[in-house]
Design an enzyme around this catalytic site. Structure first.
Site, mmCIF file in Angstrom:
data_model
loop_
_atom_site.group_PDB
_atom_site.id
_atom_site.type_symbol
_atom_site.label_atom_id
_atom_site.label_comp_id
_atom_site.label_asym_id
_atom_site.label_seq_id
_atom_site.Cartn_x
_atom_site.Cartn_y
_atom_site.Cartn_z
ATOM 1 N N VAL A 25 0.864 -1.172 0.000
ATOM 2 C CA VAL A 25 0.000 0.000 0.000
ATOM 3 C C VAL A 25 0.907 1.230 0.000
ATOM 4 C CG1 VAL A 25 -1.800 1.268 1.233
ATOM 5 C CG2 VAL A 25 -1.768 -1.242 1.308
ATOM 6 N N VAL A 51 -2.305 -3.294 5.154
ATOM 7 C CA VAL A 51 -0.878 -3.585 5.036
ATOM 8 C C VAL A 51 -0.521 -4.921 5.689
ATOM 9 C CG1 VAL A 51 1.411 -2.554 5.129
ATOM 10 C CG2 VAL A 51 -0.588 -1.101 5.229
ATOM 11 N N LEU A 421 -5.360 -15.006 13.302
ATOM 12 C CA LEU A 421 -6.649 -14.976 12.629
ATOM 13 C C LEU A 421 -6.597 -13.940 11.496
ATOM 14 C CD1 LEU A 421 -9.027 -15.154 15.713
ATOM 15 C CD2 LEU A 421 -8.928 -16.830 13.861
ATOM 16 N N LEU A 476 -16.561 -18.864 18.352
ATOM 17 C CA LEU A 476 -15.116 -19.044 18.448
ATOM 18 C C LEU A 476 -14.910 -20.495 18.893
ATOM 19 C CD1 LEU A 476 -13.948 -15.745 20.215
ATOM 20 C CD2 LEU A 476 -14.282 -16.213 17.798
ATOM 21 N N ILE A 479 -11.777 -21.780 20.980
ATOM 22 C CA ILE A 479 -11.752 -21.192 22.323
ATOM 23 C C ILE A 479 -12.891 -21.746 23.164
ATOM 24 C CG2 ILE A 479 -11.639 -19.035 23.618
ATOM 25 C CD1 ILE A 479 -9.366 -19.600 21.538
#
Length: 579
Positions: A25, A51, A421, A476, A479
Site C-alpha cells: 500500500v 498492510v 486470525l 469461536l 476457544i
C-alpha cells in the site's frame, strides 16, 4: 558509473535478486520507492486493502514455489507496525519475506515527526535483520545482505526501513554488475550421517519426523527415497505435511495434541527411535516432553544449530540443511543395502499400515445443520491431489488437518507457529498470485474469515481466483472447546439475528452478501448433500469470473474435535465413534 536515486537502486536490486511480484500500500513516505517501481518496470505490484494483508500475501507467495521471496511494501508509522504480525508469522515458520517501509526524514527521526516510529527496533525480535538505512550509499549493500540473510541458514524475514530523504538521494550504482551474495547453508559430514545411521540401525521401531525444513530445502524426493530404502515409516509435522504423499505406504500419519491422526499417535507411542529432520519439536506436536521422549532415542537434524537441544536434548544432533543431510543419508543407506547391512523393517512398516487402516475417524454424517466432518469428506472428493490448501488457525484448521489429504509439497500452506486470525484470505491470494494456474482452496472458520475479509476485494480487483471454503458455526469454536476446562462458555458466541438476513436465524453475519459486495461470488450450503455440487459450481465460477468464490457451509453450532486436554499425546479425547 550510473547515477540514480537510492530508491531506484533498490528496485533494480530486487529484480536482480529474482523478485517479480510485490504486495503493498503506497503512502507519502514510500512514494519515492513507488515512483522507482513504476519507472523501472519488471515487478508487478498488487495493491492490498490492509498492510497486514500485504505481509500475509507475501508469505503465501514465498511458500508456493522454491526460491520465491515475497515482498511487502508500506509507508511509515502504522504501515510497518501493521506488518509486524506478518513478520512474526514468517519468522516462526522459517519463511523469507522482505518488508520495505518508508520513514520520516532522517533529520526529524528524534522529533516525534508525523508517522515516525522506530520500526527497526519494533521488528528486531521477529526478523533476521531490521534496519533503518541512514546513508543512501548503504542501500545497495543493505539489500544485498538482506537477501543473503533471508536465504542463508534458517530462512526468515527481513525489514528494511528507508527514510524518504534517503530514497531520494542520488548515488553511484551499476545494476549491470550487481551479483547476489553466495548463500550459506551448513551441511552434514559423512561421519555424522554414518553415526546417525548406526544409532538408527540399532533400533527396532524407528520413525522419521519430517519437518517443514525438508519442504523449504526442496528435499522431499530425497526424503521419500531414504524412507523407501530403509522401510521406515514417516510422520510429517503440520509444516512438513506433503513431504511424503498421504497415500504412500510409509506415511504413518501426523502426531500431536490437535492436528494429528489416531494412527499417527498410536504408531509414535510404539516407536523406540526418532530421526527428526528440519523440525523444531513444536509443542502442539510433542505435548508433554516426558511422554514424547520416554523410551526413545532421538537424532535431530536442523539447519539452525540453536534449535538442537532447545526443547529437549537429543541423543545426537547434526546442524545441516535438510537436502544436504538427506543426500548423504540416501548415499550411505544405499551402500549399506548393497552390503546387506540394512535391518529388515517390513514388519514394523506393516504394523504402521495396519493402524492407518484401522484407526480412522468418521467423516460421513447426514445431519442438518451440517457436521464439519462431512465438509472435509466432500472436499476430499471434490478437490484433487493438485490442490493447494491454505488455512490459518482454529477448529477448522485442526479438523482439516485430521481429515483432509495432501499429496505434494507446498500443497498445505498453513501458518503453524504464530497462527494469526485473518491470515487465510491474503495468504491464499499470495498463493494464487504465485501459481495462477493452480487449484487453490482456502479453509476458514467464520471468525478467521471476518478478520481480513476486505482482502477479498483484492482478488476481485486483480482477478485472482480461488475457492474459499467457509465453515460457519457462529462461534469461536476452538476457544469454546478450550473453555470446557473452565466450565464456561464466555465471550465466544458470535450469534445474533441479522435484521437484514432473517433467513440466517442466529448465524448473524451474511457472508454471502459481504462477499458479493466485495466483488466476489458466494454460495451458501445448509444441506450436506448440496456440498458436492456447490464445490463444483464454485470451481466453474472461479474459472469464469476470475474472482474468489466463497462456499459457506452452515454448521451445527457446537462440535468437539478430537484433541488432548491434558497436554499428553497418549490421551487424545475422541468425541465421535471410529469410521
Amino acid at each position: 558509473m550510473a547515477r540514480m536515486t537510492a530508491a531506484r537502486a533498490a528496485v533494480e536490486i530486487l529484480k536482480r535478486e529474482g523478485v517479480r511480484d510485490a504486495f503493498g500500500v503506497p503512502g507519502a513516505a514510500i512514494n519515492p520507492f513507488y515512483a522507482a517501481l513504476k519507472a523501472s518496470g519488471g515487478i508487478h505490484h498488487t495493491l492490498a486493502r490492509h498492510v497486514e494483508g500485504a505481509s500475509h500475501m507475501a508469505e503465501g507467495y514465498t511458500r508456493t514455489r522454491p526460491g520465491n521471496i515475497g515482498v511487502c511494501i508500506g509507508t511509515s508509522g502504522p504501515a510497518g507496525t501493521d506488518m509486524i504480525t506478518g513478520l512474526y508469522s514468517a519468522t516462526g515458520d522459517s519463511i523469507p519475506i522482505l518488508c520495505i517501509t518508508g520513514q520520516a526524514p532522517t533529520a526529524v527521526l528524534h522529533k516525534e515527526d508525523f508517522q515516525a516510529v522506530d520500526i527497526a527496533s519494533i521488528a528486531a525480535p521477529v526478523t533476521k535483520m531490521a534496519v533503518t538505512v541512514l546513508e543512501a550509499a548503504q542501500v545497495p549493500g543493505v539489500l544485498q545482505q538482506a537477501f543473503h540473510l533471508m536465504r542463508s541458514g534458517r530462512p526468515g524475514p527481513v525489514l528494511i526501513d528507508l527514510p524518504v530523504d534517503v530514497q531520494l538521494t542520488e548515488i553511484e550504482f551499476d545494476p549491470e554488475t550487481y551479483e547476489p551474495l553466495p548463500v550459506y547453508r551448513p551441511a552434514a559430514t559423512r561421519a555424522q550421517i554414518e553415526k546417525a545411521l548406526a544409532l538408527l540401525n540399532a533400533s527396532e521401531r524407528p520413525l522419521i519426523v519430517a519437518g517443514g525444513g525438508i519442504i523449504n530445502a526442496d528435499a522431499t524426493e530425497l526424503l521419500v527415497r531414504f524412507a523407501e530404502l530403509t522401510a521406515i515409516p514417516v510422520v510429517p509435522t503440520l509444516m512438513g505435511w506433503g513431504a511424503i504423499p498421504d497415500d504412500h505406504e510409509l506415511h504413518a500419519g501426523m502426531v500431536g495434541l490437535q492436528t494429528s491422526h489416531r494412527y499417527g499417535n498410536a504408531t509414535f507411542l510404539e516407536s523406540d527411535f526418532v530421526l527428526g529432520i528440519g523440525n523444531r519439536w513444536a509443542n502442539r506436536h510433542t505435548g508433554r516432553i516426558d511422554v514424547y521422549t520416554a523410551g526413545r532415542t532421538f537424532v535431530h537434524v536442523d539447519i539452525d544449530p540453536t534449535q538442537i537441544g532447545r526443547i529437549f536434548a537429543p541423543d545426537y544432533g547434526i546442524a545441516s540443511d535438510a537436502k544436504a543431510a538427506l543426500g548423504l543419508f540416501v548415499e550411505v543407506a544405499e551402500e549399506l543395502r548393497r552390503a546387506g547391512r540394512l535391518p529388515d523393517r517390513s514388519a514394523w512398516a506393516a504394523a504402521a499400515r495396519e493402524k492407518k487402516a484401522r484407526l480412522k475417524r468418521r467423516t460421513h454424517f447426514d445431519d442438518i445443520p451440517i457436521k464439519p466432518q462431512r465438509v472435509y469428506e466432500e472436499m476430499n472428493k471434490a478437490f484433487g491431489p493438485e490442490t493447494r490448501y491454505v488455512t490459518a488457525i482454529g477448529l477448522s484448521q485442526i479438523a482439516g488437518a485430521q481429515m483432509l489429504h495432501v499429496y505434494r509439497p507446498r500443497h498445505w500452506i498453513n501458518c503453524g507457529q504464530a497462527g494469526p486470525l485473518g491470515w487465510t484470505v491474503p495468504a491464499a491470494l499470495g498463493v494464487a498470485k504465485a501459481d495462477p494456474e493452480a487449484s487453490v482452496v482456502a479453509l476458514s472458520g467464520d471468525y478467521d474469515f471476518q478478520f481480513m475479509i476486505e482482502e477479498l476485494a483484492v482478488g476481485a480487483q486483480h482477478r485472482i481466483p480461488y475457492v474459499h471454503v467457509l465453515v460457519n458455526n457462529s462461534y469461536l469454536g476452538l476457544i469454546r472447546q478450550a473453555q470446557r476446562a473452565f466450565d464456561m462458555d464466555f465471550q465466544v458466541r458470535l450469534e445474533f439475528e441479522n435484521i437484514n438476513s432473517p433467513e440466517l436465524g442466529v448465524y448473524g453475519v451474511d457472508h454471502v452478501k459481504v462477499a458479493e459486495g466485495l466483488g466476489c461470488k458466494a454460495i451458501r450450503v445448509t444441506d450436506p448433500d448440496d456440498l458436492a455440487p456447490a464445490f463444483e459450481q464454485a470451481k466453474k465460477l472461479a474459472a469464469e469470473y476470475r474472482v474468489p468464490v466463497v462456499v459457506e457451509a452452515i454448521l451445527e453450532r457446537v462440535t468437539n474435535i478430537s484433541m488432548s486436554t491434558t497436554n499428553d499425546i497418549s490421551e487424545v479425547v475422541e468425541f465421535e465413534e471410529s469410521a
